[in-house]
Design a protein around this motif. Structure first.
Motif, mmCIF file in Angstrom:
data_model
loop_
_atom_site.group_PDB
_atom_site.id
_atom_site.type_symbol
_atom_site.label_atom_id
_atom_site.label_comp_id
_atom_site.label_asym_id
_atom_site.label_seq_id
_atom_site.Cartn_x
_atom_site.Cartn_y
_atom_site.Cartn_z
ATOM 1 N N ASP A 46 141.699 68.757 -0.813
ATOM 2 C CA ASP A 46 140.257 68.927 -0.654
ATOM 3 C C ASP A 46 139.836 67.931 0.411
ATOM 4 O OD1 ASP A 46 137.429 68.421 -0.939
ATOM 5 O OD2 ASP A 46 137.487 69.458 -2.869
ATOM 6 N N ALA A 47 139.504 68.409 1.601
ATOM 7 C CA ALA A 47 139.234 67.527 2.735
ATOM 8 C C ALA A 47 138.064 66.585 2.462
ATOM 9 C CB ALA A 47 138.961 68.356 3.983
ATOM 10 N N ASP A 48 137.009 67.083 1.828
ATOM 11 C CA ASP A 48 135.847 66.242 1.548
ATOM 12 C C ASP A 48 136.198 65.106 0.593
ATOM 13 O OD1 ASP A 48 134.239 67.757 3.179
ATOM 14 O OD2 ASP A 48 133.457 69.010 1.553
ATOM 15 N N GLN A 49 136.988 65.432 -0.433
ATOM 16 C CA GLN A 49 137.351 64.399 -1.399
ATOM 17 C C GLN A 49 138.291 63.363 -0.793
ATOM 18 O OE1 GLN A 49 138.783 66.139 -5.066
ATOM 19 N NE2 GLN A 49 136.711 66.556 -5.785
ATOM 20 N N LEU A 50 139.266 63.795 0.015
ATOM 21 C CA LEU A 50 140.160 62.813 0.644
ATOM 22 C C LEU A 50 139.395 61.957 1.652
ATOM 23 C CD1 LEU A 50 143.644 64.479 1.216
ATOM 24 C CD2 LEU A 50 142.830 63.054 -0.662
ATOM 25 N N THR A 51 138.418 62.544 2.334
ATOM 26 C CA THR A 51 137.566 61.748 3.217
ATOM 27 C C THR A 51 136.873 60.652 2.425
ATOM 28 O OG1 THR A 51 137.192 63.596 4.732
ATOM 29 C CG2 THR A 51 135.564 61.827 4.750
ATOM 30 N N GLN A 52 136.393 61.003 1.234
ATOM 31 C CA GLN A 52 135.737 60.019 0.375
ATOM 32 C C GLN A 52 136.706 58.922 -0.048
ATOM 33 O OE1 GLN A 52 133.902 61.825 -3.035
ATOM 34 N NE2 GLN A 52 132.860 59.950 -3.678
ATOM 35 N N VAL A 53 137.952 59.295 -0.352
ATOM 36 C CA VAL A 53 138.969 58.316 -0.748
ATOM 37 C C VAL A 53 139.186 57.280 0.349
ATOM 38 C CG1 VAL A 53 141.461 58.008 -1.124
ATOM 39 C CG2 VAL A 53 140.198 59.741 -2.418
ATOM 40 N N PHE A 54 139.442 57.761 1.573
ATOM 41 C CA PHE A 54 139.807 56.823 2.642
ATOM 42 C C PHE A 54 138.592 56.094 3.198
ATOM 43 C CE2 PHE A 54 143.365 59.909 2.570
ATOM 44 C CZ PHE A 54 144.319 59.002 2.123
ATOM 45 N N GLN A 55 137.424 56.701 3.135
ATOM 46 C CA GLN A 55 136.215 55.953 3.489
ATOM 47 C C GLN A 55 136.028 54.778 2.528
ATOM 48 O OE1 GLN A 55 132.973 58.784 3.540
ATOM 49 N NE2 GLN A 55 133.109 59.082 5.753
#
Length: 346
Positions: A229-238
């Motif tokens: 899930d691109a949005d969720q992984l973006t949230q992880v690394f942010q």
């Protein structure tokens, strides 16, 4: 009743069960009960097996009044304490009467209940502080500072900060709730992790520059594909990179490294790993296992000052679990910290 048939009948019950006759002796016990109370429990008075006041009173009442009773029984084992809900039911037949005591393990349910109570208490505590500040400032602005322009501007600035703090908390609670609701549904869309990381680094570079930090990206140039899930992984690394900037050394370097793992030991499959390393003070070993707990902070004052809600790493953990991956934290005082997210490629 045939003893062999009675033993077979009790052993068919999944819960530990004791049959206690009118003379107050244990006349039968299934294998689960024998494992709990000892293999020589049959034939003894029930008070030798059950020594806690609640269970003893429940059995005594059931025998004397021929009615169903219940109590809580706590069994302390070598590694953990188990809480049982004991139900005592009267049984009768062939001119005989007895009671059947069965034991249901409710430890997990009690832990979940305690977890919910703690969660509500933590949320209430996190909201109470900014709300108290807001109410205090409002009262001051209505009274002593009513005509003081400088004080009014100063108080309104603090009130805006406290309101934003509550907004962040509510936002993170909603994120956490959404992630937990989707945790059993594994993503299937192919995502290029290298491209996603590059985008996150670009987005956070101005924030790092303002803090005097440098973000350096290493590893696979791409594509590095995996179901996600691109949005969720973006949230992880942010979240991980923001934390590294905030809690890293002043004017330090945050290193983000993407690497391929031919066979991860924990996942037992091919994986992609992302290391986010800072040059900060490091984290004492006793805190590391609890970092992803909700509202757990190593330094509460500093975390709140940096705008943290105490939920960021809990959100990261649940997102990583949804992706069937794992979060690894390596740190030591004075040596910085490395947060590693390992994700299966298929």
């Amino acid at each position: 009743m045939d003893t062999h048939f009675l033993d077979s009948l009790l052993n068919a019950l999944p819960q530990p069960s004791l049959l206690i006759d009118a003379s107050a002796r244990i006349s039968a016990a299934n294998s689960a009960a024998q494992a709990l109370f000892g293999h020589k429990v049959v034939g003894h008075h029930y008070t030798l097996a059950l020594r806690q006041p609640g269970p003893l009173a429940a059995i005594e009442a059931a025998l004397a009044e021929a009615r169903e009773t219940q109590a809580q029984h706590i069994h302390t084992g070598p590694s953990r304490e188990t809480v049982y809900r004991m139900l005592v039911r009267p049984v009768a037949g062939d001119g005989r009467r007895a009671v059947l005591a069965s034991f249901e393990d409710v430890s997990e349910a009690q832990q979940i209940g305690q977890f919910r109570r703690d969660f509500v208490a933590n949320v209430s505590h996190e909201l109470r502080t900014p709300l108290t500040s807001l109410l205090g400032f409002i009262e001051t602005l209505r009274g002593p500072a009513k005509d003081d322009a400088q004080a009014r501007e100063r108080f309104l600035t603090v009130m805006a900060q406290e309101a934003e703090r509550m907004n962040r908390l509510v936002r993170d609670l909603l994120h956490l709730s959404r992630v937990e609701a989707e945790e059993r549904v594994r993503p299937t869309t192919q995502v290029d992790l290298a491209s996603l990381l590059a985008s996150v680094v670009r987005t956070l570079r101005p924030m790092a520059d303002a803090a005097g930090a440098t973000i350096v990206q290493h590893g696979e140039p791409g594509p590095a594909l995996l179901p996600a899930d691109a949005d969720q992984l973006t949230q992880v690394f942010q979240n991980l990179i923001e934390n590294a900037v905030k809690y890293g050394a002043a004017k330090g370097t945050v290193t983000v490294t993407l690497r391929q793992v031919s066979r991860d030991v924990g996942l037992r499959t091919e994986a992609l790993a992302v290391d986010v390393r800072d040059e900060g003070e490091g984290i004492p070993a006793e805190h590391i296992p609890r970092l992803s707990e909700r509202f757990y902070r190593v330094d509460s004052h500093r975390s709140r000052a940096e705008g943290g809600t105490g939920l960021g790493l809990a959100i990261v953990k649940h997102i990583v679990q949804r992706h069937r991956g794992r979060l690894v934290i390596a740190s030591a005082p004075g040596k910085g910290s490395t947060f590693t997210v390992v994700l299966p490629t298929h």
